[in-house]
Design an enzyme around this catalytic site. Structure first.
Site, short mmCIF file in Angstrom:
data_model
loop_
_atom_site.label_atom_id
_atom_site.label_comp_id
_atom_site.label_asym_id
_atom_site.label_seq_id
_atom_site.Cartn_x
_atom_site.Cartn_y
_atom_site.Cartn_z
N SER A 21 0.85 -1.19 0.00
CA SER A 21 0.00 0.00 0.00
C SER A 21 0.89 1.24 0.00
CB SER A 21 -0.94 -0.04 1.22
OG SER A 21 -1.93 0.95 1.10
N ASN A 22 0.34 2.39 0.34
CA ASN A 22 1.14 3.62 0.38
C ASN A 22 0.62 4.52 1.50
OD1 ASN A 22 -0.99 5.47 -0.74
ND2 ASN A 22 -0.83 4.01 -2.43
N ARG A 23 1.24 5.70 1.64
CA ARG A 23 0.99 6.54 2.82
C ARG A 23 -0.19 7.49 2.66
NH1 ARG A 23 6.29 9.54 3.51
NH2 ARG A 23 4.95 10.82 4.83
N ALA A 88 -4.77 7.41 -4.25
CA ALA A 88 -3.41 6.97 -4.56
C ALA A 88 -3.48 5.46 -4.83
CB ALA A 88 -2.49 7.27 -3.39
#
Ligand code: CTP
Length: 234
Positions: A21-23, A88
């Site tokens: 995943s991402n932030r 995102a």
């Protein structure tokens, strides 16, 4: 007017307990949803996993993977007037998802990743779309050049560019907005709630302009067709 908004990250599973995943915090997308509701518009918010309460009056669709987000967006885009793809979305996902937990291995492991489907680009390819298409560009370098490339390649009406290092997990942002006709607007650093209100005004105006232009050109086309059909009287 109905706004469809995607927000937050996606999670691409590796096995039953792990994911990529991402932030992304989802704050910008949720702020746009709130601002659109405050302005009196209908909102469909399609969100990846975040720690935010969904706006009360939005139609809220919770998703996890990029594939789930893709399906949800395509189910609702046709009935929307403005599609704002703020999420995102992970660019890659594991080629295979292990059905059981992958065990620790002293030699290390490699995970094969394959590209996810680009949701924004898939909407940009719809030739007869009625909705305004807005993408976001999160960059760390060459902000304007990279954003202009995304605007072109994904065939959007508007790209909102921001520096990922300023935008991620924070309450403030600064924006560079690029329009299809070459116009550009800068909004200097401000709370995401303020920026969201400005963006909603810009998106609603742009969609209104698009519709007026379309109506005008279809009226002109109709009258040209009528002229061509009617016999010339002397
Ligand atoms: N996007 C999307 N589907 C994807 C990837 C991105 O809809 N699979 C959308 C995002 O929601 C955003 C825009 O495309 O509106 C740009 O996303 P960004 O992460 O900045 O760019 P990428 O196209 O992923 O390119 P790169 O990561 O190389 O900058």
């Amino acid at each position: 007017m109905t706004f469809l908004i995607t927000a937050g990250p996606t999670r691409e599973p590796i096995d039953p307990v792990r994911y990529i995943s991402n932030r992304s915090s989802g704050k910008m997308g949720y702020a746009i949803a709130e601002a659109a509701l405050d302005a009196g518009y209908d909102v469909i918010l399609i969100s990846g996993p975040v720690n935010l309460a969904p706006p009360r009056d939005a139609k809220f669709i919770s998703v996890s993977t990029s594939d789930e987000m893709f399906e949800a967006v395509h189910r609702h885009a046709g009935a929307s007037d403005v599609c704002v793809l703020c999420a995102a979305v992970a660019d890659y996902k594991p080629a295979q998802v292990s059905p059981v937990k992958i065990k620790k291995n002293a030699d290390g492991i490699s995970i094969e990743l394959v590209p996810t489907r680009d949701i924004l680009q898939s909407l940009g390819r719809q030739r007869a779309r009625e909705f305004l298409l807005v993408g976001f560009a999160a960059e760390t370098d060459h902000l304007e050049a990279n954003a202009a490339k995304k605007l072109r390649e994904k065939n959007c009406d508007i790209i909102v560019a921001n520096d990922a290092r300023i935008a991620m997990e924070t309450d403030e942002n600064e924006l560079l907005i690029l329009f299809r006709d070459g116009e550009r607007k800068k909004i200097s650093r401000a709370p995401k709630t303020f920026l969201a209100r400005e963006l909603v005004k810009i998106f609603a105006n742009s969609q209104q302009k698009r519709l007026t232009k379309k109506e005008k050109s279809s009226k002109e086309k109709n009258s040209e067709e009528k002229e061509a059909l009617s016999p010339t009287l002397y």
